[in-house]
Write an enzyme that holds these catalytic residues in place. Sequence first.
Site, PDB file in Angstrom:
ATOM      1  NE  ARG A  39      -8.344 -38.469  -7.497  1.00 41.18           N
ATOM      2  CZ  ARG A  39      -8.786 -37.327  -7.446  1.00 41.18           C
ATOM      3  NH1 ARG A  39      -9.627 -36.806  -8.248  1.00 41.18           N
ATOM      4  NH2 ARG A  39      -8.629 -36.406  -6.259  1.00 41.18           N
ATOM      5  NE  ARG A  61       2.362 -45.976 -23.284  1.00 41.94           N
ATOM      6  CZ  ARG A  61       3.687 -46.030 -22.883  1.00 41.94           C
ATOM      7  NH1 ARG A  61       4.134 -46.306 -21.709  1.00 41.94           N
ATOM      8  NH2 ARG A  61       4.861 -45.948 -23.857  1.00 41.94           N
ATOM      9  CD  GLN A  66      -7.883 -48.449 -16.274  1.00 46.14           C
ATOM     10  OE1 GLN A  66      -7.256 -47.822 -15.463  1.00 46.14           O
ATOM     11  NE2 GLN A  66      -9.104 -48.105 -16.825  1.00 46.14           N
ATOM     12  CB  SER A  95      -2.232 -50.744 -21.048  1.00 45.40           C
ATOM     13  OG  SER A  95      -1.648 -49.720 -21.628  1.00 45.40           O
ATOM     14  CD  GLU A 124     -16.621 -40.897 -11.090  1.00 49.89           C
ATOM     15  OE1 GLU A 124     -17.231 -41.516 -10.403  1.00 49.89           O
ATOM     16  OE2 GLU A 124     -16.977 -39.960 -11.595  1.00 49.89           O
ATOM     17  CG  LEU A 125     -13.314 -47.846 -10.062  1.00 51.25           C
ATOM     18  CD1 LEU A 125     -13.382 -48.961 -10.958  1.00 51.25           C
ATOM     19  CD2 LEU A 125     -13.872 -48.119  -8.320  1.00 51.25           C
ATOM     20  CG  HIS A 184     -13.666 -44.700   2.166  1.00 53.99           C
ATOM     21  ND1 HIS A 184     -14.197 -43.553   3.068  1.00 53.99           N
ATOM     22  CD2 HIS A 184     -12.739 -43.922   1.424  1.00 53.99           C
ATOM     23  CE1 HIS A 184     -13.926 -42.513   2.543  1.00 53.99           C
ATOM     24  NE2 HIS A 184     -13.072 -42.558   1.720  1.00 53.99           N
ATOM     25  NE  ARG A 205     -15.930 -42.892  -6.062  1.00 58.96           N
ATOM     26  CZ  ARG A 205     -15.543 -41.891  -6.452  1.00 58.96           C
ATOM     27  NH1 ARG A 205     -16.500 -41.196  -6.912  1.00 58.96           N
ATOM     28  NH2 ARG A 205     -14.357 -41.488  -6.312  1.00 58.96           N
ATOM     29  NE  ARG A 250      -6.096 -40.281  -1.800  1.00 62.62           N
ATOM     30  CZ  ARG A 250      -6.107 -39.226  -1.070  1.00 62.62           C
ATOM     31  NH1 ARG A 250      -4.936 -38.405  -0.735  1.00 62.62           N
ATOM     32  NH2 ARG A 250      -7.242 -39.070  -0.556  1.00 62.62           N
TER      33      ARG A 250
HETATM   34  C1  FAD Z   1     -19.503 -37.468  -5.438  1.00 66.47           C
HETATM   35  C2  FAD Z   1     -18.115 -37.288  -5.691  1.00 66.47           C
HETATM   36  C3  FAD Z   1     -17.689 -36.103  -6.265  1.00 66.47           C
HETATM   37  C4  FAD Z   1     -16.244 -35.972  -6.607  1.00 66.47           C
HETATM   38  N1  FAD Z   1     -15.946 -35.148  -7.366  1.00 66.47           N
HETATM   39  C5  FAD Z   1     -14.423 -34.696  -7.547  1.00 66.47           C
HETATM   40  C6  FAD Z   1     -14.095 -33.524  -8.437  1.00 66.47           C
HETATM   41  O1  FAD Z   1     -15.059 -32.858  -8.922  1.00 66.47           O
HETATM   42  N2  FAD Z   1     -12.785 -33.592  -8.500  1.00 66.47           N
HETATM   43  C7  FAD Z   1     -11.896 -34.503  -7.931  1.00 66.47           C
HETATM   44  O2  FAD Z   1     -10.521 -34.064  -7.939  1.00 66.47           O
HETATM   45  N3  FAD Z   1     -12.246 -35.430  -7.126  1.00 66.47           N
HETATM   46  C8  FAD Z   1     -13.524 -35.589  -6.961  1.00 66.47           C
HETATM   47  N4  FAD Z   1     -13.915 -36.750  -6.311  1.00 66.47           N
HETATM   48  C9  FAD Z   1     -12.960 -37.739  -5.880  1.00 66.47           C
HETATM   49  C10 FAD Z   1     -12.701 -37.256  -4.314  1.00 66.47           C
HETATM   50  O3  FAD Z   1     -12.111 -36.109  -4.113  1.00 66.47           O
HETATM   51  C11 FAD Z   1     -11.769 -38.478  -3.756  1.00 66.47           C
HETATM   52  O4  FAD Z   1     -10.594 -38.566  -4.636  1.00 66.47           O
HETATM   53  C12 FAD Z   1     -12.361 -40.054  -3.967  1.00 66.47           C
HETATM   54  O5  FAD Z   1     -13.503 -40.005  -3.608  1.00 66.47           O
HETATM   55  C13 FAD Z   1     -11.238 -40.707  -3.035  1.00 66.47           C
HETATM   56  O6  FAD Z   1     -11.729 -40.677  -1.680  1.00 66.47           O
HETATM   57  P1  FAD Z   1     -10.547 -40.848  -0.459  1.00 66.47           P
HETATM   58  O7  FAD Z   1      -9.695 -39.638  -0.953  1.00 66.47           O
HETATM   59  O8  FAD Z   1     -11.509 -40.485   0.745  1.00 66.47           O
HETATM   60  O9  FAD Z   1     -10.544 -42.328  -0.758  1.00 66.47           O
HETATM   61  P2  FAD Z   1      -8.784 -43.124  -0.579  1.00 66.47           P
HETATM   62  O10 FAD Z   1      -7.771 -42.405  -1.494  1.00 66.47           O
HETATM   63  O11 FAD Z   1      -9.408 -44.237  -0.701  1.00 66.47           O
HETATM   64  O12 FAD Z   1      -8.249 -42.888   0.833  1.00 66.47           O
HETATM   65  C14 FAD Z   1      -9.207 -43.480   1.979  1.00 66.47           C
HETATM   66  C15 FAD Z   1      -9.160 -42.672   3.375  1.00 66.47           C
HETATM   67  O13 FAD Z   1      -7.486 -42.473   3.653  1.00 66.47           O
HETATM   68  C16 FAD Z   1      -7.064 -41.384   4.271  1.00 66.47           C
HETATM   69  N5  FAD Z   1      -6.184 -40.876   3.529  1.00 66.47           N
HETATM   70  C17 FAD Z   1      -5.841 -41.163   1.939  1.00 66.47           C
HETATM   71  N6  FAD Z   1      -4.775 -40.473   1.747  1.00 66.47           N
HETATM   72  C18 FAD Z   1      -4.836 -39.627   2.586  1.00 66.47           C
HETATM   73  C19 FAD Z   1      -3.705 -38.327   2.793  1.00 66.47           C
HETATM   74  N7  FAD Z   1      -2.697 -38.063   1.928  1.00 66.47           N
HETATM   75  N8  FAD Z   1      -3.755 -37.836   3.632  1.00 66.47           N
HETATM   76  C20 FAD Z   1      -4.647 -38.039   4.919  1.00 66.47           C
HETATM   77  N9  FAD Z   1      -5.599 -38.973   4.846  1.00 66.47           N
HETATM   78  C21 FAD Z   1      -5.651 -39.604   3.948  1.00 66.47           C
HETATM   79  C22 FAD Z   1      -8.516 -40.532   4.160  1.00 66.47           C
HETATM   80  O14 FAD Z   1      -9.461 -40.773   5.488  1.00 66.47           O
HETATM   81  C23 FAD Z   1      -9.442 -41.191   2.966  1.00 66.47           C
HETATM   82  O15 FAD Z   1     -10.882 -40.818   3.073  1.00 66.47           O
HETATM   83  C24 FAD Z   1     -15.350 -37.035  -5.954  1.00 66.47           C
HETATM   84  C25 FAD Z   1     -15.824 -38.160  -5.244  1.00 66.47           C
HETATM   85  C26 FAD Z   1     -17.191 -38.242  -4.932  1.00 66.47           C
HETATM   86  C27 FAD Z   1     -17.367 -39.560  -4.173  1.00 66.47           C
END
Ligand code: FAD
Length: 201
Positions: free
Chosen positions: A77, A89, A85, A87, A74-75, A163, A168, A79
């Site tokens: 994600r 591997r 992290q 590994s 989850e962390l 954020h 989280r 970006r």
């Molecule tokens: C309660 C919960 C449930 C979730 N369930 C799922 C699930 O079932 N499946 C799943 O796949 N994921 C799930 N996620 C993960 C979620 O979809 C996000 O990937 C994750 O929370 C990261 O959030 P973010 O994209 O806002 O953050 P970051 O990647 O840190 O981005 C920060 C901010 O930068 C901007 N940004 C970053 N990249 C872009 C871009 N390409 N275009 C436009 N703006 C951008 C946005 O404003 C974004 O909010 C879940 C998250 C939560 C909190």
Amino acid sequence: MKIIDQGHEIISLPDNLLQVIETAGRTCYKSEDKITPDSAAGFVQRMRDRGHHAMIEFADIIVRFTTNRGVTHELVRHRLFSFAQESTRYVRYDGKMEFIRPCWWEDSSHEQRAIWETAMGETETRYLELLKSGWRPEQAREVLPNSLKTEIVVKGNIREWRHMFALRCSKKAHPQIRALMLPLLAKLQKRLPVVFDDLVF
Ligand SMILES: Cc1cc2nc3c(=O)[nH]c(=O)nc-3n(C[C@H](O)[C@H](O)[C@H](O)COP(=O)(O)OP(=O)(O)OC[C@H]3O[C@@H](n4cnc5c(N)ncnc54)[C@H](O)[C@@H]3O)c2cc1C
């Protein structure tokens, strides 16, 4: 097999973090002459409350988390952070394999705990058998579970940490990542109230 609790360690939180933000931010208004030994906190709070959050991107915090593989999935994600992290591997888990105790342990029955412990023990046994049979760690890892202990170093600017906490620490977050983030947020709220004290969950 060893069962441990998850946790965090702040690796970098510069003492002059607010001053750095103020130095950058006052460029917008050419108000550098207003900088005093005590002016940074008020300036940063105004930036935060006005939503001028680009300014708080100028300060980074680095944290090491010891948690499980499910949480790190989850962390990563998030970006805009940088990650390093442990590994599966390259690390060979042929000592005592470590697993993270689920944070709902106290609310679990004796039977539920026993089922989980049996599953982790079985994982370790099968992993070691695969190593013994000649599979490399990067191959034997196929049987490793979400509860496996891992370490991850996470670097991000304050805007991104806010954020992260918003998503989280929310009650909608998975309980294990929420239990990891809430103590970090509490610590940062003490150290940097003008940055984090408006985040309440
Ligand atoms: C309660 C919960 C449930 C979730 N369930 C799922 C699930 O079932 N499946 C799943 O796949 N994921 C799930 N996620 C993960 C979620 O979809 C996000 O990937 C994750 O929370 C990261 O959030 P973010 O994209 O806002 O953050 P970051 O990647 O840190 O981005 C920060 C901010 O930068 C901007 N940004 C970053 N990249 C872009 C871009 N390409 N275009 C436009 N703006 C951008 C946005 O404003 C974004 O909010 C879940 C998250 C939560 C909190």
